[in-house]
Design a protein around this motif. Sequence first.
Motif, PDB file in Angstrom:
ATOM      1  N   GLY A  63      -0.809 -73.281  -2.341  1.00  0.00           N
ATOM      2  CA  GLY A  63      -0.215 -72.848  -1.083  1.00  0.00           C
ATOM      3  C   GLY A  63       0.990 -73.662  -0.660  1.00  0.00           C
ATOM      4  N   LYS A  64       1.466 -74.544  -1.518  1.00  0.00           N
ATOM      5  CA  LYS A  64       2.572 -75.432  -1.152  1.00  0.00           C
ATOM      6  C   LYS A  64       3.914 -74.809  -1.517  1.00  0.00           C
ATOM      7  N   PHE A  65       4.944 -75.180  -0.747  1.00  0.00           N
ATOM      8  CA  PHE A  65       6.296 -74.719  -1.045  1.00  0.00           C
ATOM      9  C   PHE A  65       7.310 -75.757  -0.604  1.00  0.00           C
ATOM     10  N   THR A  66       8.493 -75.674  -1.205  1.00  0.00           N
ATOM     11  CA  THR A  66       9.630 -76.515  -0.847  1.00  0.00           C
ATOM     12  C   THR A  66      10.837 -75.618  -0.653  1.00  0.00           C
ATOM     13  N   ILE A  67      11.551 -75.831   0.448  1.00  0.00           N
ATOM     14  CA  ILE A  67      12.717 -75.001   0.734  1.00  0.00           C
ATOM     15  C   ILE A  67      13.773 -75.827   1.463  1.00  0.00           C
ATOM     16  N   ARG A  68      15.033 -75.512   1.197  1.00  0.00           N
ATOM     17  CA  ARG A  68      16.126 -76.202   1.883  1.00  0.00           C
ATOM     18  C   ARG A  68      16.212 -75.692   3.321  1.00  0.00           C
ATOM     19  N   ALA A  69      16.222 -76.627   4.274  1.00  0.00           N
ATOM     20  CA  ALA A  69      16.204 -76.231   5.688  1.00  0.00           C
ATOM     21  C   ALA A  69      16.779 -77.337   6.562  1.00  0.00           C
ATOM     22  N   ALA A  70      17.080 -76.976   7.795  1.00  0.00           N
ATOM     23  CA  ALA A  70      17.538 -77.922   8.809  1.00  0.00           C
ATOM     24  C   ALA A  70      16.760 -77.650  10.088  1.00  0.00           C
ATOM     25  N   VAL A  71      16.744 -78.631  10.974  1.00  0.00           N
ATOM     26  CA  VAL A  71      16.076 -78.458  12.259  1.00  0.00           C
ATOM     27  C   VAL A  71      16.687 -77.259  12.994  1.00  0.00           C
ATOM     28  N   ASN A  72      15.818 -76.433  13.564  1.00  0.00           N
ATOM     29  CA  ASN A  72      16.161 -75.211  14.291  1.00  0.00           C
ATOM     30  C   ASN A  72      16.419 -74.008  13.392  1.00  0.00           C
ATOM     31  N   ASP A  73      16.352 -74.180  12.075  1.00  0.00           N
ATOM     32  CA  ASP A  73      16.373 -73.015  11.194  1.00  0.00           C
ATOM     33  C   ASP A  73      15.098 -72.208  11.413  1.00  0.00           C
ATOM     34  N   THR A  74      15.138 -70.932  11.052  1.00  0.00           N
ATOM     35  CA  THR A  74      13.964 -70.072  11.187  1.00  0.00           C
ATOM     36  C   THR A  74      13.467 -69.655   9.812  1.00  0.00           C
ATOM     37  N   LEU A  75      12.186 -69.916   9.549  1.00  0.00           N
ATOM     38  CA  LEU A  75      11.554 -69.497   8.299  1.00  0.00           C
ATOM     39  C   LEU A  75      10.791 -68.203   8.540  1.00  0.00           C
ATOM     40  N   TYR A  76      10.944 -67.259   7.618  1.00  0.00           N
ATOM     41  CA  TYR A  76      10.232 -65.982   7.713  1.00  0.00           C
ATOM     42  C   TYR A  76       9.232 -65.918   6.567  1.00  0.00           C
ATOM     43  N   LEU A  77       7.938 -65.822   6.907  1.00  0.00           N
ATOM     44  CA  LEU A  77       6.876 -65.822   5.918  1.00  0.00           C
ATOM     45  C   LEU A  77       6.227 -64.440   5.858  1.00  0.00           C
ATOM     46  N   SER A  78       6.057 -63.911   4.650  1.00  0.00           N
ATOM     47  CA  SER A  78       5.419 -62.602   4.490  1.00  0.00           C
ATOM     48  C   SER A  78       4.493 -62.624   3.283  1.00  0.00           C
ATOM     49  N   PHE A  79       3.358 -61.920   3.428  1.00  0.00           N
ATOM     50  CA  PHE A  79       2.361 -61.856   2.371  1.00  0.00           C
ATOM     51  C   PHE A  79       1.537 -60.597   2.557  1.00  0.00           C
ATOM     52  N   LEU A  80       1.289 -59.879   1.473  1.00  0.00           N
ATOM     53  CA  LEU A  80       0.567 -58.620   1.540  1.00  0.00           C
ATOM     54  C   LEU A  80      -0.808 -58.808   2.170  1.00  0.00           C
ATOM     55  N   GLY A  81      -1.102 -58.005   3.199  1.00  0.00           N
ATOM     56  CA  GLY A  81      -2.397 -58.081   3.868  1.00  0.00           C
ATOM     57  C   GLY A  81      -2.433 -59.055   5.029  1.00  0.00           C
ATOM     58  N   PHE A  82      -1.290 -59.709   5.295  1.00  0.00           N
ATOM     59  CA  PHE A  82      -1.223 -60.690   6.376  1.00  0.00           C
ATOM     60  C   PHE A  82      -0.046 -60.368   7.290  1.00  0.00           C
ATOM     61  N   LYS A  83      -0.168 -60.779   8.543  1.00  0.00           N
ATOM     62  CA  LYS A  83       0.898 -60.577   9.514  1.00  0.00           C
ATOM     63  C   LYS A  83       2.060 -61.504   9.201  1.00  0.00           C
ATOM     64  N   SER A  84       3.254 -60.964   9.107  1.00  0.00           N
ATOM     65  CA  SER A  84       4.440 -61.787   8.865  1.00  0.00           C
ATOM     66  C   SER A  84       4.693 -62.696  10.057  1.00  0.00           C
ATOM     67  N   GLU A  85       5.206 -63.900   9.769  1.00  0.00           N
ATOM     68  CA  GLU A  85       5.425 -64.886  10.828  1.00  0.00           C
ATOM     69  C   GLU A  85       6.821 -65.475  10.729  1.00  0.00           C
ATOM     70  N   LYS A  86       7.382 -65.806  11.889  1.00  0.00           N
ATOM     71  CA  LYS A  86       8.632 -66.557  11.956  1.00  0.00           C
ATOM     72  C   LYS A  86       8.332 -67.935  12.544  1.00  0.00           C
ATOM     73  N   VAL A  87       8.798 -68.976  11.861  1.00  0.00           N
ATOM     74  CA  VAL A  87       8.504 -70.350  12.269  1.00  0.00           C
ATOM     75  C   VAL A  87       9.808 -71.106  12.445  1.00  0.00           C
ATOM     76  N   ARG A  88       9.986 -71.752  13.592  1.00  0.00           N
ATOM     77  CA  ARG A  88      11.165 -72.565  13.857  1.00  0.00           C
ATOM     78  C   ARG A  88      10.952 -73.965  13.278  1.00  0.00           C
ATOM     79  N   VAL A  89      11.907 -74.433  12.482  1.00  0.00           N
ATOM     80  CA  VAL A  89      11.807 -75.755  11.852  1.00  0.00           C
ATOM     81  C   VAL A  89      12.057 -76.839  12.894  1.00  0.00           C
ATOM     82  N   THR A  90      11.184 -77.850  12.913  1.00  0.00           N
ATOM     83  CA  THR A  90      11.306 -78.961  13.860  1.00  0.00           C
ATOM     84  C   THR A  90      11.426 -80.288  13.112  1.00  0.00           C
ATOM     85  N   ASN A  91      11.803 -81.336  13.836  1.00  0.00           N
ATOM     86  CA  ASN A  91      11.863 -82.674  13.244  1.00  0.00           C
ATOM     87  C   ASN A  91      10.517 -83.107  12.706  1.00  0.00           C
ATOM     88  N   ASP A  92       9.454 -82.762  13.438  1.00  0.00           N
ATOM     89  CA  ASP A  92       8.110 -83.173  13.022  1.00  0.00           C
ATOM     90  C   ASP A  92       7.724 -82.585  11.677  1.00  0.00           C
TER      91      ASP A  92
END
Length: 258
Positions: A63-92
Motif C-alpha cells: 500500500g506504499k507509494f512515493t510521489i513528487r509533491a509540494a505543500v498545498n498540492d492536491t493528491l487525487y486517489l482512485s481505486f475500483l470499489g472505493f470512493k475517490s479522495e482528494k488529499v491536500r499535502v501538508t508539512n506534517d
Amino acid sequence: MGRKLLILFVLVSTMGFAQNTDETPVEGELNATVINAQTSFPLESVHIINLNKVVGTITDQKGKFTIRAAVNDTLYLSFLGFKSEKVRVTNDMFKIENTEIALTELAYALEEVIVRPYQLTGYLEIDVKNLPINNAYQYSISGLSKSYEAGNKNPSAVTKVLGAILNPADLLRNLFGKKPRQMRKLRQMKEDDDIRNLLASKFDRETLTELLQLEKVDIQDILNNCNYSKSFINTANDLQILDAISSCYEEYKVLNRG
C-alpha cells in the motif's frame, strides 16, 4: 541599556528567522501508505495523481507509494470499489514517516437492466435493412494499438472546428479560454505513463474532470463541438477522450492564432 536592546534585537531576529523557516513550503518526494478505512489493511494498485504537478504513481503490495509533491498540492486517489479522495499535502506529511491515507469502500446496488434487442424477423435481407447504420469513421491515436471512431470524417483538421471558432460565443472559445492552465496540462497528462494507464482503464470521466477542472457536461460539449460522434463520446475510455480533447485544443490554438 544599549547592550540589552542589542540582545533583545538578536533574539527577535532569531525567532523571526526560525518562524520563516518553519513556514517555508516543503517540496520533494512524499512517502505514504493507502489503507482500507474499514479494515486498516493496505491497498495495492491504488492510483495517485498529483493534480498540481500532473504526475502519477500506484501503490505497491504494502500500500506504499512515493510521489513528487509540494505543500498545498492536491493528491487525487482512485481505486475500483472505493470512493475517490482528494488529499491536500501538508508539512506534517513530509515530517511523519508513516503517513496513512484511508479510502472508503463503496456500497454497490444492483439495478435492473432492460435489454432491448433489435426486432429481427429471421429474414436476412429485411433484418440488414432495419439495423442502425454507424456513419462514424475509424481513426488511430499515436501510442495506442487500437483504432476507434470519431464523428463524420472531415476533409481537414481546420474544418473540424472552423464553424465553432467563427462564433465568438461558442462553447469551445469559452471553455478553452477560461481554462488555459488546465489545457496546458494536456501534454503533461499524455506523457505520464501512470496517468495514461489509469485513464485507459476508466470510463466514468471522474479523473478527467479533476485533472482538467471541467464538468462532465463541459467535456461532452467540447467533443460535440469538435464533431465527435455520440457513439465515441459514450463508449470511449478516458484516455481516448483525453487524446480527443487534446487534438481539438491543438486545432483551436492554430485557428485562434490565425
